[in-house]
Design a protein around this motif. Sequence first.
Motif, PDB file in Angstrom:
ATOM      1  N   UNK A 115      14.005 -39.398-136.476  1.00  0.00           N
ATOM      2  CA  UNK A 115      13.342 -40.654-136.996  1.00  0.00           C
ATOM      3  C   UNK A 115      14.024 -41.324-137.912  1.00  0.00           C
ATOM      4  N   UNK A 116      14.458 -40.561-139.050  1.00  0.00           N
ATOM      5  CA  UNK A 116      15.124 -41.198-140.132  1.00  0.00           C
ATOM      6  C   UNK A 116      16.315 -41.504-140.043  1.00  0.00           C
ATOM      7  N   UNK A 117      17.086 -41.105-138.829  1.00  0.00           N
ATOM      8  CA  UNK A 117      18.388 -41.697-138.484  1.00  0.00           C
ATOM      9  C   UNK A 117      18.381 -43.051-137.987  1.00  0.00           C
ATOM     10  N   UNK A 118      17.275 -43.894-137.676  1.00  0.00           N
ATOM     11  CA  UNK A 118      17.221 -45.051-137.378  1.00  0.00           C
ATOM     12  C   UNK A 118      17.837 -45.842-138.208  1.00  0.00           C
ATOM     13  N   UNK A 119      17.584 -45.571-139.495  1.00  0.00           N
ATOM     14  CA  UNK A 119      18.351 -46.520-140.590  1.00  0.00           C
ATOM     15  C   UNK A 119      19.899 -46.526-140.648  1.00  0.00           C
ATOM     16  N   UNK A 153      14.213 -47.549-146.550  1.00  0.00           N
ATOM     17  CA  UNK A 153      13.321 -46.551-146.631  1.00  0.00           C
ATOM     18  C   UNK A 153      13.516 -45.506-147.905  1.00  0.00           C
ATOM     19  N   UNK A 154      14.321 -46.058-148.548  1.00  0.00           N
ATOM     20  CA  UNK A 154      14.357 -45.612-149.985  1.00  0.00           C
ATOM     21  C   UNK A 154      13.510 -45.512-150.746  1.00  0.00           C
ATOM     22  N   UNK A 160      13.707 -41.035-151.001  1.00  0.00           N
ATOM     23  CA  UNK A 160      13.714 -41.515-149.676  1.00  0.00           C
ATOM     24  C   UNK A 160      14.897 -41.227-149.141  1.00  0.00           C
ATOM     25  N   UNK A 161      15.147 -41.950-148.224  1.00  0.00           N
ATOM     26  CA  UNK A 161      16.314 -41.757-147.474  1.00  0.00           C
ATOM     27  C   UNK A 161      17.057 -43.045-146.638  1.00  0.00           C
TER      28      UNK A 161
END
Length: 470
Positions: free
Chosen positions: A320-324, A351-352, A358-359
């Motif tokens: 999910x996080x990789x969508x950025x 999302x930071x 954040x990421x």
Amino acid sequence: MTRQSLRIDWPPKNLLLLITSTFGAFLASEGFLLRAFSDLPLTLAWWEVLFWTALLVWSIRVEVRLPLSASMSQLFLFALALVVLTPPWFPPLLVFLAQWRGKAWYKELFNRSQDGLATALAALAWQFFQQNPLYLGSWDLSAGVGIAAASLAFFLANTTLVTTAIHLANNVPWREAWRKNFSWLALSYLLLSPIALLLARAYETPLLGNWGGWTVLFFLIPLYYSRFYWDEKVRLEQAFDTTLELLMNALEAKDPMTRLHSERVADIARDLARKVKDGDEAYAQAIYRAARLHDIGKIAIPEAVLLKPGSLTPEEFALIQSHTTKGAELLSPARKVAFDQLVYNVILHHHERWDGRGYPKRLAGHEIPEEARIVGLADAYEAMTAGRPYRKAKTPEEALREVQELSGHQFDPRLVEAFTELWAQNPIWRDRHAYLAAKEGSVSRSTFSQPSSASASPSPSEPGPRTSEE
């Protein structure tokens, strides 16, 4: 006897001052040219004047729309050709008189005045090099340098005045207005300026039918296609935006819970950007465009993971996080075509967190680009009030309270303060149900103009573990 009241629309005072100043400058320059070059007679016959007038009118009729309420045409080429062909006092006067765009009177006066003034300055630049010849050995460079100088004078005067008008009318920073509308045109103006000299020389020495006008008309073919190129550039950008809109609609179609998610995020982010930048409309619009694309990377996330109602495994959470990063990679081919760095900053960093947790880069504080901080706050509020498969939606009051509690942790405190002020004004995006109804055209203004009572709101819930990881 009946009478109809006549109401005259007036522009803002600062814009009216620019218009009157431009008109005054045109009159002054035209008066100077008439006095200084009164001994130079007009040699064109009346029908030749009509011919050049028709060319000026045609050039305006095929103008190309530009961003921020501007447009461009090839009027400058025919104006410069007249500068070469006729006495210096004639082209500015004809350019002022021989155009009609059918706009409000003050817009019409400004357009005529700034075009006339730009032509007058071009005529002065041309005359300077005709009266002060420039030689390189035996070569006379006066005509070439003169037309380049005239073109530069016209371009600078024209774009400076139009950019200033946009700046005053739309509260857009001057540099931003010039960059969006004219920076990419500068080279085209200079490269096309020799065509103006060729048009003038071709008219003086007929190549077809013993009248130079036929040759000039022949030159309209490449001129039309150069205009076609400018027009296609604008159309290409619009088509690209439409394609991306379809991509976002396809993404939202995967999950009914996120219907109109990116559009609402974009509306919130635009209002917030406008507020923190003191009404900078260009910046607000850039933020809106970037926010519409902020979740584009979710197209690459499997639906089974994206819509999973329960808790995620560490591997699924990382996916999910990789969508950025996937979103930035997806749009990377268009980096030099349609998007600037602001769009990539939003996609990659929304999302930071302010506290650095954040990421994907674990940036903190002002290391996070401002545009990403703005969209990140808007995205979190929209997610809170929209709900997710693993969490029911919060009320607007609950969501605001959570945003305030996370000030200095997840969100920039300055943005939280501005967001709170906006929220208190009860914008349509504040309540998701009212927003969706308005987008569907089934809500009246009274639906979202009534203030809600903060005292009736339930106590805020604890922030969910995935508040900033949508």
